[in-house]
Design a protein around this motif. Structure first.
Motif, mmCIF file in Angstrom:
data_model
loop_
_atom_site.group_PDB
_atom_site.id
_atom_site.type_symbol
_atom_site.label_atom_id
_atom_site.label_comp_id
_atom_site.label_asym_id
_atom_site.label_seq_id
_atom_site.Cartn_x
_atom_site.Cartn_y
_atom_site.Cartn_z
ATOM 1 N N GLN A 130 0.752 -0.915 0.205
ATOM 2 C CA GLN A 130 -0.077 0.002 0.143
ATOM 3 C C GLN A 130 1.165 1.507 -0.544
ATOM 4 O O GLN A 130 0.805 2.423 0.190
ATOM 5 N N ARG A 131 1.590 1.169 0.128
ATOM 6 C CA ARG A 131 2.648 2.099 0.752
ATOM 7 C C ARG A 131 3.231 2.250 -0.745
ATOM 8 O O ARG A 131 3.631 3.333 -0.825
ATOM 9 N N PHE A 132 4.081 1.488 -1.340
ATOM 10 C CA PHE A 132 5.038 1.692 -2.185
ATOM 11 C C PHE A 132 4.378 1.225 -3.403
ATOM 12 O O PHE A 132 4.716 1.832 -4.978
ATOM 13 N N GLY A 133 3.335 0.524 -3.360
ATOM 14 C CA GLY A 133 2.878 0.075 -4.887
ATOM 15 C C GLY A 133 1.941 0.833 -5.880
ATOM 16 O O GLY A 133 2.183 2.015 -5.680
ATOM 17 N N PRO A 134 1.626 0.045 -6.527
ATOM 18 C CA PRO A 134 1.522 -0.999 -6.677
ATOM 19 C C PRO A 134 2.868 -2.161 -7.489
ATOM 20 O O PRO A 134 3.562 -0.756 -8.507
ATOM 21 N N PHE A 135 2.821 -3.450 -7.853
ATOM 22 C CA PHE A 135 4.243 -3.815 -8.263
ATOM 23 C C PHE A 135 3.252 -4.059 -9.199
ATOM 24 O O PHE A 135 2.142 -4.634 -9.555
ATOM 25 N N ASP A 136 4.196 -4.519 -10.644
ATOM 26 C CA ASP A 136 3.763 -5.774 -11.287
ATOM 27 C C ASP A 136 3.823 -6.780 -11.226
ATOM 28 O O ASP A 136 3.617 -7.751 -11.636
ATOM 29 N N ALA A 137 4.778 -7.182 -10.474
ATOM 30 C CA ALA A 137 5.236 -8.640 -9.995
ATOM 31 C C ALA A 137 5.632 -8.955 -7.906
ATOM 32 O O ALA A 137 5.704 -7.946 -8.122
ATOM 33 N N MET A 138 4.832 -9.942 -7.822
ATOM 34 C CA MET A 138 4.658 -10.372 -6.306
ATOM 35 C C MET A 138 6.410 -11.326 -6.227
ATOM 36 O O MET A 138 6.183 -13.008 -6.835
ATOM 37 N N ILE A 139 7.467 -11.728 -5.718
ATOM 38 C CA ILE A 139 8.448 -12.338 -5.380
ATOM 39 C C ILE A 139 8.879 -12.906 -4.180
ATOM 40 O O ILE A 139 8.528 -11.897 -3.477
ATOM 41 N N GLY A 140 8.704 -14.762 -3.980
ATOM 42 C CA GLY A 140 8.582 -14.949 -2.827
ATOM 43 C C GLY A 140 10.134 -16.084 -2.514
ATOM 44 O O GLY A 140 9.352 -17.314 -3.241
ATOM 45 N N HIS A 141 10.499 -15.812 -1.311
ATOM 46 C CA HIS A 141 10.890 -17.480 -0.941
ATOM 47 C C HIS A 141 10.448 -17.958 0.321
ATOM 48 O O HIS A 141 10.564 -17.356 0.977
ATOM 49 N N SER A 142 10.558 -18.678 -0.082
ATOM 50 C CA SER A 142 10.524 -20.277 0.907
ATOM 51 C C SER A 142 8.636 -18.901 2.418
ATOM 52 O O SER A 142 7.768 -19.098 1.523
ATOM 53 N N PHE A 143 9.297 -19.214 3.322
ATOM 54 C CA PHE A 143 7.999 -18.439 4.161
ATOM 55 C C PHE A 143 7.905 -17.407 3.104
ATOM 56 O O PHE A 143 6.596 -16.872 3.359
ATOM 57 N N GLY A 144 8.747 -16.517 2.613
ATOM 58 C CA GLY A 144 8.185 -15.179 2.636
ATOM 59 C C GLY A 144 7.244 -15.459 0.998
ATOM 60 O O GLY A 144 6.184 -15.091 0.644
ATOM 61 N N GLY A 145 7.817 -16.354 0.380
ATOM 62 C CA GLY A 145 6.363 -16.883 -0.801
ATOM 63 C C GLY A 145 4.983 -17.315 -0.464
ATOM 64 O O GLY A 145 4.443 -16.921 -0.716
ATOM 65 N N TYR A 146 4.912 -18.247 0.584
ATOM 66 C CA TYR A 146 3.838 -18.442 1.451
ATOM 67 C C TYR A 146 3.005 -17.450 2.017
ATOM 68 O O TYR A 146 1.548 -16.759 0.986
ATOM 69 N N MET A 147 3.611 -16.270 2.957
ATOM 70 C CA MET A 147 3.132 -15.237 2.596
ATOM 71 C C MET A 147 2.970 -14.201 1.780
ATOM 72 O O MET A 147 2.145 -13.240 2.240
ATOM 73 N N THR A 148 3.284 -14.405 0.552
ATOM 74 C CA THR A 148 3.207 -14.006 -0.487
ATOM 75 C C THR A 148 1.633 -13.676 -1.767
ATOM 76 O O THR A 148 1.122 -13.015 -1.782
ATOM 77 N N VAL A 149 1.780 -15.455 -1.603
ATOM 78 C CA VAL A 149 0.448 -15.959 -1.790
ATOM 79 C C VAL A 149 -1.256 -15.233 -0.824
ATOM 80 O O VAL A 149 -2.036 -15.040 -1.751
ATOM 81 N N LEU A 150 -0.991 -16.004 0.193
ATOM 82 C CA LEU A 150 -1.681 -15.373 1.196
ATOM 83 C C LEU A 150 -2.264 -13.760 1.471
ATOM 84 O O LEU A 150 -2.977 -13.330 1.568
ATOM 85 N N ALA A 151 -0.632 -12.897 1.346
ATOM 86 C CA ALA A 151 -0.941 -11.410 1.924
ATOM 87 C C ALA A 151 -2.117 -11.591 -0.318
ATOM 88 O O ALA A 151 -2.761 -10.085 -0.213
#
Length: 292
Positions: free
Chosen positions: A144-165
């Protein structure tokens, strides 16, 4: 923490569970959400951290407030001609952006501006506890502060949280990025809890109490955190990268994501394990091609 220490702690929690299962669940939850010290822990991590210092110095550091915490966001400009696109990247559990500079640099060289998040309790972001509720609030605030973004990328726990967020799994406020990239990411917190409980040797009633504590903390049942279900419902174009031999996040997670629908592309990067995959040339090439 080695297996012996975990088993010992598990036995202590089980003893508490004979008297008060709920207290045992709270103790297990505290251990489950405890982050490690942010400093690099191994010689390999220390070398990688030192090597990344010049690249980290090229970033503009921003902070955002999340539930009383100041979370660090490292804003990296493109290297060379930019393509006008911006991506948001989130590291895995126990990692930090300084340890993922192979991927960050590869994206920058492809023309992307990269907004890289040090999750609470990791890297330059203070704290010693993290769970899905805090992580999703962090990603939503950054978006919300810096977006919108063209893509969200995440590794491991960060990827899982990316899907949920991205799909508003806990807060009902989807971020809806145009594209998603998951690198060696879990798919179902129930499997994570089972793995954690087995590692500690927790009795079934204590494991159930742990699950209840997580549900209280996030305000949602654990069934609401099944990542592939959100990809199936949204149809968001998603790239999943995984190594078949990954010992930290089993290949079943990648297959579950792939079964979500034709919007998901699964690419196996065998031989790269769970951690080396994130900075590998193979991952960088697959991601930049996917993003176009």
């Amino acid at each position: 923490m080695d297996a012996g220490k975990l088993k010992m702690m598990g036995r202590g929690i089980n003893l508490v569970g004979r008297v008060s299962p709920r207290l045992a669940g709270r103790l297990a939850f505290t251990l489950f959400t405890r982050t490690r010290k942010p400093e690099p822990q191994t010689d390999k991590e220390r070398a990688l951290f030192a090597e990344s210092a010049p690249r980290m110095a090229e970033a503009r550091r921003e902070t955002v407030g999340v539930e009383g915490r100041q979370v660090s966001v490292h804003v990296f400009p493109p290297i060379g001609p930019g393509n006008g696109r911006r991506v948001m990247f989130t590291h895995g559990w126990g990692s930090r952006i300084a340890l993922t500079q192979g991927l960050v640099t590869g994206l920058r060289e492809a023309g992307f501006a990269v907004y890289a998040v040090d999750l609470p309790g990791h890297g330059d972001s203070p704290g010693r506890a993290l769970h899905a509720g805090i992580a999703i609030a962090t990603l939503a605030t950054v978006f919300q502060r810096f977006g919108p973004f063209d893509a969200m990328i995440g590794h491991s726990f960060g990827g899982y949280m990316t899907v949920l967020a991205a799909h508003g799994a806990l807060d009902g406020k989807p971020l809806s990025p145009p594209r998603i990239v998951l690198i060696a990411s879990p798919a179902d917190v129930r499997r994570v809890l089972r793995y954690f409980s087995k590692g500690l040797g927790l009795r079934d009633h204590v494991s159930s109490a742990l699950t209840a504590e997580l549900e209280r903390a996030t305000g949602r049942p654990v069934e609401a955190s099944f990542g592939p279900g959100y990809l199936a419902a949204s149809g968001a174009p998603t790239l999943v990268l995984h190594a078949a031999e990954d010992k930290e996040v089993g290949a079943d997670a990648a297959r579950a994501y792939a079964e979500a629908g034709p919007n998901v592309t699964l690419t196996w990067l065998d031989g790269l394990g769970h951690r080396r995959i994130v900075n590998s040339p193979e991952a960088i090439d697959a991601i930049t091609k996917f993003l176009g």
